[in-house]
Every structure is written in C-alpha cells, then in structure tokens.
Motif scaffolding. Structure first.
Motif, PDB file in Angstrom:
ATOM      1  N   LEU A 249      43.013  45.304  39.946  1.00 49.79           N
ATOM      2  CA  LEU A 249      43.171  43.865  40.150  1.00 49.79           C
ATOM      3  C   LEU A 249      42.311  43.046  39.209  1.00 49.79           C
ATOM      4  O   LEU A 249      42.689  41.948  38.797  1.00 49.79           O
ATOM      5  N   ALA A 250      41.156  43.556  38.842  1.00 45.31           N
ATOM      6  CA  ALA A 250      40.242  42.805  37.992  1.00 45.31           C
ATOM      7  C   ALA A 250      40.809  42.553  36.597  1.00 45.31           C
ATOM      8  O   ALA A 250      40.321  41.681  35.878  1.00 45.31           O
ATOM      9  N   ARG A 251      41.842  43.302  36.198  1.00 47.11           N
ATOM     10  CA  ARG A 251      42.438  43.129  34.874  1.00 47.11           C
ATOM     11  C   ARG A 251      43.748  42.338  34.929  1.00 47.11           C
ATOM     12  O   ARG A 251      44.393  42.147  33.900  1.00 47.11           O
ATOM     13  N   MET A 252      44.137  41.875  36.109  1.00 43.51           N
ATOM     14  CA  MET A 252      45.400  41.166  36.244  1.00 43.51           C
ATOM     15  C   MET A 252      45.276  39.720  35.763  1.00 43.51           C
ATOM     16  O   MET A 252      44.212  39.113  35.856  1.00 43.51           O
ATOM     17  N   PRO A 253      46.396  39.125  35.263  1.00 43.07           N
ATOM     18  CA  PRO A 253      46.380  37.699  34.916  1.00 43.07           C
ATOM     19  C   PRO A 253      46.047  36.850  36.132  1.00 43.07           C
ATOM     20  O   PRO A 253      46.447  37.175  37.259  1.00 43.07           O
ATOM     21  N   GLN A 267      44.458  38.827  57.578  1.00 39.33           N
ATOM     22  CA  GLN A 267      43.561  39.899  58.008  1.00 39.33           C
ATOM     23  C   GLN A 267      43.269  40.871  56.859  1.00 39.33           C
ATOM     24  O   GLN A 267      42.144  41.361  56.725  1.00 39.33           O
ATOM     25  N   ASP A 268      44.275  41.140  56.027  1.00 36.50           N
ATOM     26  CA  ASP A 268      44.052  42.012  54.874  1.00 36.50           C
ATOM     27  C   ASP A 268      43.101  41.352  53.872  1.00 36.50           C
ATOM     28  O   ASP A 268      42.262  42.023  53.260  1.00 36.50           O
ATOM     29  N   ARG A 269      43.233  40.054  53.720  1.00 43.65           N
ATOM     30  CA  ARG A 269      42.329  39.347  52.805  1.00 43.65           C
ATOM     31  C   ARG A 269      40.886  39.392  53.314  1.00 43.65           C
ATOM     32  O   ARG A 269      39.947  39.530  52.537  1.00 43.65           O
ATOM     33  N   LEU A 270      40.752  39.265  54.616  1.00 45.99           N
ATOM     34  CA  LEU A 270      39.405  39.361  55.200  1.00 45.99           C
ATOM     35  C   LEU A 270      38.822  40.750  54.969  1.00 45.99           C
ATOM     36  O   LEU A 270      37.666  40.894  54.582  1.00 45.99           O
ATOM     37  N   HIS A 271      39.640  41.751  55.196  1.00 40.69           N
ATOM     38  CA  HIS A 271      39.181  43.134  55.053  1.00 40.69           C
ATOM     39  C   HIS A 271      38.819  43.457  53.601  1.00 40.69           C
ATOM     40  O   HIS A 271      37.864  44.208  53.350  1.00 40.69           O
ATOM     41  N   ARG A 272      39.536  42.870  52.662  1.00 42.60           N
ATOM     42  CA  ARG A 272      39.330  43.169  51.238  1.00 42.60           C
ATOM     43  C   ARG A 272      38.634  42.023  50.507  1.00 42.60           C
ATOM     44  O   ARG A 272      38.767  41.868  49.299  1.00 42.60           O
ATOM     45  N   ARG A 273      37.881  41.212  51.229  1.00 37.69           N
ATOM     46  CA  ARG A 273      37.297  40.005  50.662  1.00 37.69           C
ATOM     47  C   ARG A 273      36.514  40.288  49.374  1.00 37.69           C
ATOM     48  O   ARG A 273      36.700  39.613  48.355  1.00 37.69           O
ATOM     49  N   ALA A 274      35.637  41.257  49.385  1.00 37.62           N
ATOM     50  CA  ALA A 274      34.784  41.527  48.218  1.00 37.62           C
ATOM     51  C   ALA A 274      35.633  41.919  47.003  1.00 37.62           C
ATOM     52  O   ALA A 274      35.415  41.423  45.890  1.00 37.62           O
ATOM     53  N   GLU A 275      36.607  42.803  47.240  1.00 41.36           N
ATOM     54  CA  GLU A 275      37.463  43.257  46.142  1.00 41.36           C
ATOM     55  C   GLU A 275      38.276  42.108  45.549  1.00 41.36           C
ATOM     56  O   GLU A 275      38.331  41.932  44.322  1.00 41.36           O
ATOM     57  N   LEU A 276      38.915  41.306  46.418  1.00 42.87           N
ATOM     58  CA  LEU A 276      39.778  40.227  45.948  1.00 42.87           C
ATOM     59  C   LEU A 276      38.975  39.122  45.272  1.00 42.87           C
ATOM     60  O   LEU A 276      39.389  38.572  44.236  1.00 42.87           O
ATOM     61  N   THR A 277      37.827  38.781  45.848  1.00 43.04           N
ATOM     62  CA  THR A 277      36.992  37.735  45.251  1.00 43.04           C
ATOM     63  C   THR A 277      36.494  38.153  43.878  1.00 43.04           C
ATOM     64  O   THR A 277      36.519  37.372  42.915  1.00 43.04           O
ATOM     65  N   HIS A 278      36.056  39.397  43.767  1.00 45.78           N
ATOM     66  CA  HIS A 278      35.595  39.897  42.466  1.00 45.78           C
ATOM     67  C   HIS A 278      36.728  39.857  41.441  1.00 45.78           C
ATOM     68  O   HIS A 278      36.512  39.464  40.276  1.00 45.78           O
ATOM     69  N   ALA A 279      37.925  40.237  41.855  1.00 43.90           N
ATOM     70  CA  ALA A 279      39.061  40.240  40.925  1.00 43.90           C
ATOM     71  C   ALA A 279      39.389  38.827  40.460  1.00 43.90           C
ATOM     72  O   ALA A 279      39.610  38.585  39.262  1.00 43.90           O
ATOM     73  N   LEU A 280      39.430  37.869  41.383  1.00 41.58           N
ATOM     74  CA  LEU A 280      39.741  36.490  41.023  1.00 41.58           C
ATOM     75  C   LEU A 280      38.671  35.894  40.117  1.00 41.58           C
ATOM     76  O   LEU A 280      38.970  35.205  39.135  1.00 41.58           O
ATOM     77  N   GLU A 281      37.420  36.156  40.419  1.00 44.83           N
ATOM     78  CA  GLU A 281      36.339  35.631  39.585  1.00 44.83           C
ATOM     79  C   GLU A 281      36.339  36.275  38.198  1.00 44.83           C
ATOM     80  O   GLU A 281      36.058  35.604  37.199  1.00 44.83           O
ATOM     81  N   SER A 282      36.647  37.552  38.126  1.00 40.61           N
ATOM     82  CA  SER A 282      36.714  38.234  36.830  1.00 40.61           C
ATOM     83  C   SER A 282      37.844  37.665  35.981  1.00 40.61           C
ATOM     84  O   SER A 282      37.676  37.407  34.783  1.00 40.61           O
ATOM     85  N   ALA A 283      39.015  37.467  36.596  1.00 37.95           N
ATOM     86  CA  ALA A 283      40.154  36.910  35.868  1.00 37.95           C
ATOM     87  C   ALA A 283      39.852  35.495  35.403  1.00 37.95           C
ATOM     88  O   ALA A 283      40.174  35.112  34.267  1.00 37.95           O
TER      89      ALA A 283
END
Length: 479
Positions: A249-253, A267-283
């Motif tokens: 995800l970190a390499r996605m547009p 609920q999935d976003r809550l569970h994966r908060r760290a992963e998704l936030t890192h990916a969005l901030e990296s992009a």
C-alpha cells in the motif's frame, strides 16, 4: 489590458479545462450519464470550433485520460480544417500525450478512429509512431491482441516481424515461437504451468479453460500482477482463502489508495489504522516531494456530506479526492488543520453522511488565520444555503481585500447543467480536480480563474506546460 474578446476566450478555456479534468461522461450524484455526455460533447465541439489552438494546448494540462482521448480524436477527425503549422504543433502534442496514456486507452482510441472512418495520412503516421515506440510489441500482442491487430490494419502497417504477424493472425499454426512470451502463450494452451508466466489478464482466460480453481490460480499468478491488479484483487482473494496476494500500500498512488481505504468497512480501518495511515502519509509525501512543509499555515475545508458518495459508477470518488487532499495538504504545510463538513476529526474513518454546511466550516477555518485556505467540495452549500458565498464575499471585499489569505476552491464533480464545476462564490477561484496528485498544479492554474491574469498569461502558461511535456517525451524516446 485584455480586450473583451480575450477575457471571454480565457473564461471559455478555463471552463473547458474544469470539465476536462472532472467529467468522464459517467453518472454523478446530481446528474445522469446522458446529461454528462451531452454537456461534455457540446464543450468539445464549441472549443474545437472557436479556439482550435487552445483546444489542442489543453492536452498539456492535467486533464483526465477520457478527455485527452476525445481531444485527440476530434483533432484527427478535422485534420482538413487545420493549417500546416497547426498540424505540426498538434502532432507534437498528440504524440507526447499518447505516450502518457494507458495502452488500453490508446488502443481504444485507435479503434474509435477506425469505426469513424478516420484514416488520413496524419492519423496513420501517429499510429505508426506510437507503435514503433512501444517497448515490447510481443507483450502488447499477448495482452492487447485484438487492439494491436486492428490498429495495424487501420494504419496499413505490416507487423514488425513475420513471427509477430503469424501470432496476430494465425497464432496456432506455428509449432514454435522464437520470442519467449509468444512461445509461452502457445504452450499455455496445453500446459497449465506455462500460463503462470503470462500477464494476469492473459492468464485468467487460460485458467478458466483448464478449470483451475480460482484460489489456486490467484495464489500462483500473484507475482505477475501489477500493483493495481494486486490492490483490486487482494480483498476478494482473501475471502476465498488466498493469502499470497498482498499489495504494498505504501507504494500505491495517493488518490487510488484513498479510494481503496474508503472501500473498507470502518471496523477494518480501525483494525488496520497504523498500516493505512502510514501508507497514506507515505503516498502524500512522495507527491509533495521537495515542496514538503513549504506552504506555511494551511487550513482545509473538506466535504464528506452525503453527496460525496458520488454514484454507482464513481463510488466514493469525491470523498476519496477530499481524503487524499487532506493527507497531501498535511505534507505540504508546516502547520495544517483539516475541517470536515460533518464535524468529524478522524479522517481515516470518514464516510458520506449528512448535509453540506460548507459556509459554517469556512467560518471555522478563517478563525485559524491561515495563509492558505483550500476548500474541496462539490459546491453544493445547503446548511444553510448560500452561507459560503456570503462569507467569502464579505471576507474578500471587507475583511481581507489585500488577500493576505489565499483561498481556492477545488471541485471534483462536473455540473452538466452549468457546463462547469459548481462554484461557491465569484469572490474566490474555482478549479476542477480529479486526482489529489494534481493539487499543486491546479492551485497554480486557479490564479487565472480569479481574473487577476489574462489570456496572454494563460497562453504562456499553456505553452510552457506543452514545451515541458514535449521535452519529456523526446527525452524518453531518446532512451
């Protein structure tokens, strides 16, 4: 001073650019697909008939692929109406823009030209040059076989090699191909193992032919998938027990990633908060690049009202643009505040809901005394109606006539009835936006919509973008 005609021309160009950025002829929340197509077709015909040079120059701006293909098609359909100088200039722009389009879009354009009977010498030359620049025609022959075959026929071209010609027209008459990918395709008709060496889209048909279970096929073909194929398929693969498909995800547009995030249950976003936030901030950091932290104090008003759902064809698209802009502005600013129309403070958990109190959020935003205020909204201000326009008018005319605070409205939705994106106020510039990645360039373009610069400056800006695009295309060809 610009003449009245120049001012009209500048307004017409900006109106068309907004449409070409935002509209794809598909249904939106407030208008159906028929209205979108009719409105867009009128603008294309109007621009081509009145401002051919400027119409072609729009190819160098950040318009979407749908409209880029429409412009190219209309220019080629009307070659007889262009002067020799126009044909040369248009040819450079068309070649440079085609180099940036996805191959499937280009093959679709060539097929549309074939169906329309457009087969003039310039069209054939453009098809020939684009095909000659393709890095691997064998790959195209496997993945886009029908499109490549029709393009060659339409342009009166012979395949690059005798072997490629055999593959395109009578592929199974040859007992062996010297080109590895073509030979792999031939073997895939009889050997299951061979199909896993093909591109995913080509292998999928062979998997069905051989009766391979879906979960087995996805597990083994995963290394051959593109990033976007992996992103699109990973959730459905997990549901059938396939764990080998995992998108980075970190390499996605950025905007594509925001769309994916919004497709997940809360609920999935809550569970994966760290992963998704890192990916969005990296992009967002990749898009900001060297401009990271250089925009000063920025406040954004972001629309997550019910209309940000978009439509069944463009599900969550307006909201995805707002979410992506939120993270990008956070990277560009050294002091950032994001205000959602719903009042939510957790951007990751946002979803379309409720009315659109843009005016109230603008009041809250101005209280933060930003140096830049960016509003991302479809322009429908209904809680209460008209408050945003009045707030912005008073701010511009009475409270901040010196423009210490820069304000721009970015709208991701084309309003078919008005042939433009819907504006919040005449007091601030509005620009259409499709991908958050284009935000910095669109903020720059918005200065023309504000009426502080004229047609000459707009033409200079478009010429500069065209020169940059053409230069990049020639450098790529030289490699």
């Amino acid at each position: 001073m610009d003449s009245y005609g120049d001012l009209i021309a500048a307004d017409d160009v900006l109106l068309f650019v907004n449409a070409a950025i935002t509209s794809t002829g598909q249904r939106e929340f407030h208008s159906d697909a028929g209205e979108q197509r009719l409105s867009l077709d009128f603008l294309h015909a109007y621009m081509l008939g009145n401002y051919r040079d400027l119409y072609a120059g729009v190819l160098a701006l950040d318009i979407n692929d749908h409209n880029a293909a429409l412009i190219i098609r209309r220019l080629l359909e009307t070659t007889g109406d262009a002067t020799a100088d126009q044909r040369r200039s248009e040819g450079r722009l068309i070649a440079s823009r085609l180099a940036t389009l996805p191959p499937q879009r280009v093959y679709g354009l060539f097929d549309a030209l074939r169906r329309a009977g457009v087969n003039n010498r310039r069209t054939r030359a453009i098809i020939r040059d684009w095909l000659s620049a393709r890095p691997d025609l064998a790959f195209d022959a496997v993945k886009y076989r029908s499109g490549l075959k029709r393009a060659l026929r339409h342009a009166h071209l012979f395949p690059a090699t005798e072997e490629l010609g055999t593959f395109l027209y009578v592929p199974l008459t040859r007992k062996h191909y010297a080109t590895p990918l073509l030979e792999t395709w031939r073997r895939a008709h009889y050997e299951q193992a061979a199909l896993y060496e093909l591109p995913y889209t080509a292998a999928e048909g062979f998997a069905a032919k051989h009766g391979i279970p879906r979960n087995v096929f996805l597990e083994r073909i995963a290394p051959r998938m593109t990033r976007l194929e992996t992103l699109r398929l990973q959730d459905s693969a997990h549901k059938i027990g396939t764990t080998g498909i995992q998108a980075d995800l970190a390499r996605m547009p950025l905007t594509r990633l925001a769309t994916y995030v919004l497709s997940l249950p809360v609920q999935d976003r809550l569970h994966r908060r760290a992963e998704l936030t890192h990916a969005l901030e990296s992009a967002a950091g990749r898009v900001a690049g060297s401009h990271r932290g250089s925009w000063g104090k920025v406040t954004a008003v972001l629309d997550d009202s019910f209309s940000s759902f978009g439509s069944v064809h463009k599900r969550h698209r307006p909201l995805a643009v707002s979410l992506a802009c939120h993270y990008l502005l956070g990277a560009l600013a050294d002091n950032y505040t994001g205000l959602w129309t719903s009042g939510r403070t957790d951007a990751l958990l946002t979803y379309p809901y409720g009315p659109t109190p843009v005016g109230r959020r603008i009041l809250d935003a101005l209280d933060t005394t930003p140096s830049r205020l960016v509003i991302v909204s479809d322009g429908w201000d209904n809680a209460p109606p008209g408050l945003a326009a009045e707030v912005l008018r008073i701010w511009r005319t009475r409270l901040d006539p010196e423009r210490h605070t820069s304000i721009v409205h970015l709208n991701p939705v084309y309003d078919a009835a008005d042939f433009d994106v819907r504006r919040l106020s005449a007091a601030v510039p509005t620009a259409g936006i499709r991908d958050a990645e284009d935000l910095p360039a669109l903020v720059e373009l918005a200065q023309f919509a504000e009426g502080r610069t004229g047609l000459a400056e707009l033409i200079t800006y478009m010429d500069t973008r065209a020169a940059r695009m053409n230069s990049g295309h020639h450098q790529e060809r030289a490699r």
